[in-house]
Structures are given as C-alpha cells and as structure tokens.
Design an enzyme around this catalytic site. Structure first.
Site, PDB file in Angstrom:
ATOM      1  N   HIS A  57       0.838  -1.212   0.000  1.00  0.00           N
ATOM      2  CA  HIS A  57       0.000   0.000   0.000  1.00  0.00           C
ATOM      3  C   HIS A  57       0.866   1.254   0.000  1.00  0.00           C
ATOM      4  O   HIS A  57       1.501   1.594   0.996  1.00  0.00           O
ATOM      5  CB  HIS A  57      -0.922   0.002   1.228  1.00  0.00           C
ATOM      6  CG  HIS A  57      -1.946   1.092   1.173  1.00  0.00           C
ATOM      7  ND1 HIS A  57      -3.274   0.843   0.952  1.00  0.00           N
ATOM      8  CD2 HIS A  57      -1.828   2.444   1.268  1.00  0.00           C
ATOM      9  CE1 HIS A  57      -3.945   1.982   0.944  1.00  0.00           C
ATOM     10  NE2 HIS A  57      -3.081   2.974   1.126  1.00  0.00           N
ATOM     11  N   HIS A  59       1.415   5.453  -2.029  1.00  0.00           N
ATOM     12  CA  HIS A  59       0.912   6.533  -2.898  1.00  0.00           C
ATOM     13  C   HIS A  59       2.105   7.189  -3.581  1.00  0.00           C
ATOM     14  O   HIS A  59       2.646   8.179  -3.095  1.00  0.00           O
ATOM     15  CB  HIS A  59       0.123   7.561  -2.077  1.00  0.00           C
ATOM     16  CG  HIS A  59      -1.138   7.006  -1.506  1.00  0.00           C
ATOM     17  ND1 HIS A  59      -2.363   7.142  -2.113  1.00  0.00           N
ATOM     18  CD2 HIS A  59      -1.348   6.266  -0.394  1.00  0.00           C
ATOM     19  CE1 HIS A  59      -3.288   6.527  -1.392  1.00  0.00           C
ATOM     20  NE2 HIS A  59      -2.699   5.983  -0.343  1.00  0.00           N
ATOM     21  N   GLN A 152      -9.547   9.323  -5.223  1.00  0.00           N
ATOM     22  CA  GLN A 152      -9.287   9.989  -3.940  1.00  0.00           C
ATOM     23  C   GLN A 152     -10.479  10.795  -3.420  1.00  0.00           C
ATOM     24  O   GLN A 152     -10.767  10.821  -2.232  1.00  0.00           O
ATOM     25  CB  GLN A 152      -8.067  10.912  -4.088  1.00  0.00           C
ATOM     26  CG  GLN A 152      -7.799  11.850  -2.932  1.00  0.00           C
ATOM     27  CD  GLN A 152      -6.975  11.210  -1.831  1.00  0.00           C
ATOM     28  OE1 GLN A 152      -5.827  10.838  -2.040  1.00  0.00           O
ATOM     29  NE2 GLN A 152      -7.560  11.056  -0.650  1.00  0.00           N
ATOM     30  N   HIS A 210      -9.396   1.691  -0.186  1.00  0.00           N
ATOM     31  CA  HIS A 210      -9.273   2.399   1.082  1.00  0.00           C
ATOM     32  C   HIS A 210     -10.635   2.229   1.744  1.00  0.00           C
ATOM     33  O   HIS A 210     -11.646   2.695   1.209  1.00  0.00           O
ATOM     34  CB  HIS A 210      -9.010   3.880   0.843  1.00  0.00           C
ATOM     35  CG  HIS A 210      -7.597   4.185   0.475  1.00  0.00           C
ATOM     36  ND1 HIS A 210      -7.028   3.767  -0.695  1.00  0.00           N
ATOM     37  CD2 HIS A 210      -6.637   4.878   1.150  1.00  0.00           C
ATOM     38  CE1 HIS A 210      -5.767   4.182  -0.734  1.00  0.00           C
ATOM     39  NE2 HIS A 210      -5.506   4.853   0.367  1.00  0.00           N
ATOM     40  N   GLU A 213     -11.308   4.265   6.599  1.00  0.00           N
ATOM     41  CA  GLU A 213     -10.148   4.920   7.213  1.00  0.00           C
ATOM     42  C   GLU A 213     -10.661   6.089   8.043  1.00  0.00           C
ATOM     43  O   GLU A 213     -10.537   7.256   7.687  1.00  0.00           O
ATOM     44  CB  GLU A 213      -9.140   5.395   6.160  1.00  0.00           C
ATOM     45  CG  GLU A 213      -7.829   5.865   6.782  1.00  0.00           C
ATOM     46  CD  GLU A 213      -6.826   6.389   5.771  1.00  0.00           C
ATOM     47  OE1 GLU A 213      -7.143   6.441   4.573  1.00  0.00           O
ATOM     48  OE2 GLU A 213      -5.717   6.756   6.199  1.00  0.00           O
ATOM     49  N   ASP A 309       2.326   3.321   2.932  1.00  0.00           N
ATOM     50  CA  ASP A 309       1.308   4.333   2.649  1.00  0.00           C
ATOM     51  C   ASP A 309       1.924   5.633   2.122  1.00  0.00           C
ATOM     52  O   ASP A 309       1.625   6.052   1.014  1.00  0.00           O
ATOM     53  CB  ASP A 309       0.437   4.599   3.885  1.00  0.00           C
ATOM     54  CG  ASP A 309      -0.953   5.141   3.537  1.00  0.00           C
ATOM     55  OD1 ASP A 309      -1.283   5.239   2.340  1.00  0.00           O
ATOM     56  OD2 ASP A 309      -1.715   5.475   4.468  1.00  0.00           O
ATOM     57  N   TRP A 315       0.767  14.174   3.764  1.00  0.00           N
ATOM     58  CA  TRP A 315       0.220  13.554   4.965  1.00  0.00           C
ATOM     59  C   TRP A 315       1.271  13.116   5.980  1.00  0.00           C
ATOM     60  O   TRP A 315       0.987  12.919   7.133  1.00  0.00           O
ATOM     61  CB  TRP A 315      -0.639  12.333   4.574  1.00  0.00           C
ATOM     62  CG  TRP A 315      -1.801  12.727   3.749  1.00  0.00           C
ATOM     63  CD1 TRP A 315      -3.012  13.169   4.209  1.00  0.00           C
ATOM     64  CD2 TRP A 315      -1.892  12.770   2.318  1.00  0.00           C
ATOM     65  NE1 TRP A 315      -3.830  13.472   3.144  1.00  0.00           N
ATOM     66  CE2 TRP A 315      -3.181  13.240   1.984  1.00  0.00           C
ATOM     67  CE3 TRP A 315      -1.003  12.451   1.287  1.00  0.00           C
ATOM     68  CZ2 TRP A 315      -3.602  13.402   0.659  1.00  0.00           C
ATOM     69  CZ3 TRP A 315      -1.418  12.614  -0.033  1.00  0.00           C
ATOM     70  CH2 TRP A 315      -2.706  13.085  -0.333  1.00  0.00           C
TER      71      TRP A 315
END
Ligand code: FE2
Length: 424
Positions: A57, A59, A152, A210, A213, A309, A315
């Site tokens: 996982h 991005h 997203q 996802h 979450e 992630d 983030w």
C-alpha cells in the site's frame, strides 16, 4: 556453471547454514554445502537472506512532494488533504516521474522490490496515471510496480470519476480502487463498493479499497466489501486497506464481521506509521490507536500485510522506504511482542503482501526468481529490532544495491574497538 552462489545463509523459516544456487536469474537449488563452480560467490556469514520486501500500500503520485507548495504545519489529515488539493493543479508529469524514480532508488537500496501504489484518477487529465505507467515501464527491470486506480475524492462524489477510473484501467492500471467512507452518505459508500466490485469482476481484476479509514465505529463498508466479494466470486482477489474503524467498533459486531472477512477471502492491509499518526485526532484522552485489529484478523486466518502508505508527502513528513521501520511500528502499535507475533510482523512486509499482489516466483526455493536481500541480522526479529542494514540486494541473480555494514567504532578504556549492536 552457476551464475551466483550465496553460502552460509540463515533463512526466514529458521533454516541455517544453507547455500542458494542461482542460474539464469532463477534459484536452482537451496541446500547445505552446494558444490560450485560459480561465476561469483557471496558469503552470507550466518546472516539472514530473505526474499525482497513488498509494500502492499503506497501513494507514489504524492511521494517526495514534501514542502510543495508548502509544508503541512499541523501534521493532520485535514491539512494534508487541503495541501494535496493545492498541489494537484501544479503537478507536472516530468516532476512526478522524477520523484517516483527517486523513491524507487530508495526502495531498491532498502531491498523493497515490489510496490502496489494507488494513483489518484480524479484529475480528468489522468496526468499521474500516465506518469506512473511510464515509471512502471522504466523500473520494470528492477522493481515490480502495481497500480491501483484510486478515486481519492470519491468515485460517486467526484464528477466524472467513474469514467476516469474506467479510462485508467483501459490504459493499463492493474487494480480497481475505491474510498467508500469518503462518499457523501453511507448508502453511496455501499453503492460505490458494489459498482467497483462489479467492474473488477467484469474485467477480471483485483480490488484494493481504502476502506473505513476513520474512527467512526459505524463505518462498516468492509462488511459490504466482503459481501460483494462473495457474491461475485472474487475470493482471494480483494483487499481492504486501512480498516481503521474496526479499532473503534463494538466487540459483538466484530465477532460477526471478522468471520465474514475470512470466509470471503478478503485480505487486509494496515498502515501502522500513518494510522498511528492520523487517526484518533478527535480524541482527547484516552486517545485511540486507530490501527485495525491485526492479531484478531490473523487469528481468524485473514492475511494481513503492513503498508508504508506515505513517504515525505502532504500527509507524512517522514519515511525512507524502509519496510522494517513499518514492521517495527506495526509490532508496537498492535502489541505483537510474542515470538509468533514478531514473526507475523516480518511476514506482513514480505510473504503476505507478495501473495496480495499475486507476485509469481516469489520466495526462496528452487524455481523461484533469484531476488534476494542479505541483511545484517541473524533472524527476522533481529532484523526488525535493528531495521537491519541491507548488505546486498539481488534481482534476478545480479547485485543491484549494496550498503556497508552498520558498525560503530569505539574508543573506550578496556572495551572492544567496535560494536554492531548485537549481543554476543
Ligand atoms: Fe492510502
């Protein structure tokens, strides 16, 4: 004549002092004391040789964008989402490719040779999709990149997203993504799960959503995901990522939910570094941990991987592509300190994600790809403890990265001249 012979290796399954013979990019034999000759030999010296780390996982379209257009001052999810919104219109394909290639360099150096990355498809230009498909082709010789079409902003909530998602799959994106908890209503979330699972079934693709979450215990889209997985016969091809609401759910409900997930053959990915920092932010004290119920899922037979992630993006400001750091955090957050628990944390960044991605030829056995990592550690637990140095990273029988051993020189009265942080 062998191409490469790795000698005196410890293996993750506990075997010690074994040799690994390699020819034409594949492992041809794993046994004690294999007679050569070989073009080259690596003496593992009773240290651990493993198949490569796998990240289930990630991005990659956002990675290494830290500071663009500004730094996340609060370090919160909400400011991160706002920041990503500011950054998206400024993204250029070339800058995105360069950042992703740099991250892949880091990954290789850390023995991470397979990554499933989500790619945001809400931009109708599909700029990030084209860029990451380009990166996938460029790195194919040394790293397996699997792309997930990730809406997203919500596949129903964001105008045109379903059409963009189909176009991304047409272009060669591998996996169907989703984000049901971000749709406007619970009903829309459930509908998005249904539509996306049907799309995957129609095209014969895997699913990785996802899912839930959030800290909201009533966010139950994983139940819908398991239901449609069973209904459509997608067992073994569907992954629920994050599943953080399970942390906050009522125990009685979870006692019904986990057997459903297991029965449906749905796997789970927890992202410990991110879940421990992003979740629980509306709490005062006690603050929830916000990671899904890893030991309980494992006990029910659900495959659970740990993902990275984020690395240096809107983030999360930290990270370096080190899956042992991910395993280290997962072990602590889930209190998986038993011997079996620590081993499961190691599997969660190697064999389990390899199965989730459907990697072929993964492992240390005759016939497998000659993809190996020599660690400066004797066993998986020591590897996690030390976030062990990757002394050598091998892809198809060729060494593609080396790192010098981590040893500190000491100048102390009556003490040894060095230490490498190992007992005895
Ligand atoms: Fe994610």
């Amino acid at each position: 004549m062998l191409d490469l012979l790795v000698t005196h290796a410890n293996l993750p399954d506990g075997r010690s002092d074994v040799d690994i013979a390699i020819r034409d990019g594949r492992i041809v034999e794993v046994a004690p004391h294999i007679a050569g000759p070989a073009h080259s030999t690596i003496d593992a010296a009773d240290q651990l040789v493993i198949p490569p780390f796998v990240d289930a996982h990630f991005h990659m379209d956002a990675t290494l964008s830290y500071g663009l257009p500004r730094v996340n001052q609060s370090g919160t999810l909400l400011e991160g989402i706002a920041l990503w919104g500011e950054l998206k219109p400024q993204l250029t394909a070339d800058a995105l490719v360069q950042r992703a290639l740099t991250y892949c360099d880091w990954a290789v150096a850390k023995g991470l040779l397979a990554i499933r990355t989500h790619v945001d498809i809400c931009d109708p230009r599909l700029l990030a999709v084209a860029a990451l498909l380009d990166v996938k082709r460029r790195v194919a010789g040394y790293l397996d990149l699997q792309l997930v079409a990730f809406p997203q902003d919500g596949v129903l909530r964001s105008p045109g997203a379903m059409d963009n998602l189909r176009r991304a799959l047409d272009l060669g994106v591998d996996v169907v993504g989703g984000i049901p908890h971000f749709e406007r209503t619970m009903a829309d979330g459930a509908l998005s799960v249904q539509l996306l699972c049907e799309l995957a079934a129609e095209r014969g693709l895997r699913v990785d959503m996802h899912c839930d979450e959030t800290d909201d215990p009533l966010s139950r889209h994983i139940e819908t995901l398991a239901f449609h997985t069973q209904r459509l016969g997608l067992q073994g091809r569907v992954t629920g990522s994050h599943l953080t609401s399970m942390h906050s759910m009522d125990n009685y409900y979870v006692s019904k939910l986990i057997p459903l997930i297991a029965e449906a053959g749905v796997s789970a990915v927890a992202n410990p570094l991110i879940n421990i920092t992003i979740q629980g932010r509306h709490d005062t004290y006690p603050k929830r941990r916000g990671m899904t119920r890893v030991p309980e899922l494992l006990a029910a037979g659900v495959p659970v991987a740990f993902g990275h992630d984020c690395v240096m993006d809107p983030w999360y400001s930290l990270g370096s592509g080190d899956m042992l750091e991910v395993a280290h955090m997962g072990l602590h957050v889930a209190q998986m300190t038993s011997q079996a628990g620590m081993r499961a944390c190691f599997d969660a960044v190697t064999t389990i994600p390899a199965a989730i991605l459907g990697l072929e030829g993964y492992g240390i056995a005759a016939g497998c790809n000659a993809d190996l990592v020599l660690l400066q550690a004797r066993d998986p637990v020591e590897a996690i403890r030390l976030r062990a140095t990757r002394l050598a990273v091998i892809r198809r029988g060729k060494v593609i990265a080396r790192t010098p051993a981590a040893t500190a020189a000491l100048d102390l009265p009556g003490r040894p001249g060095e230490t490498s942080f190992r007992k005895g």
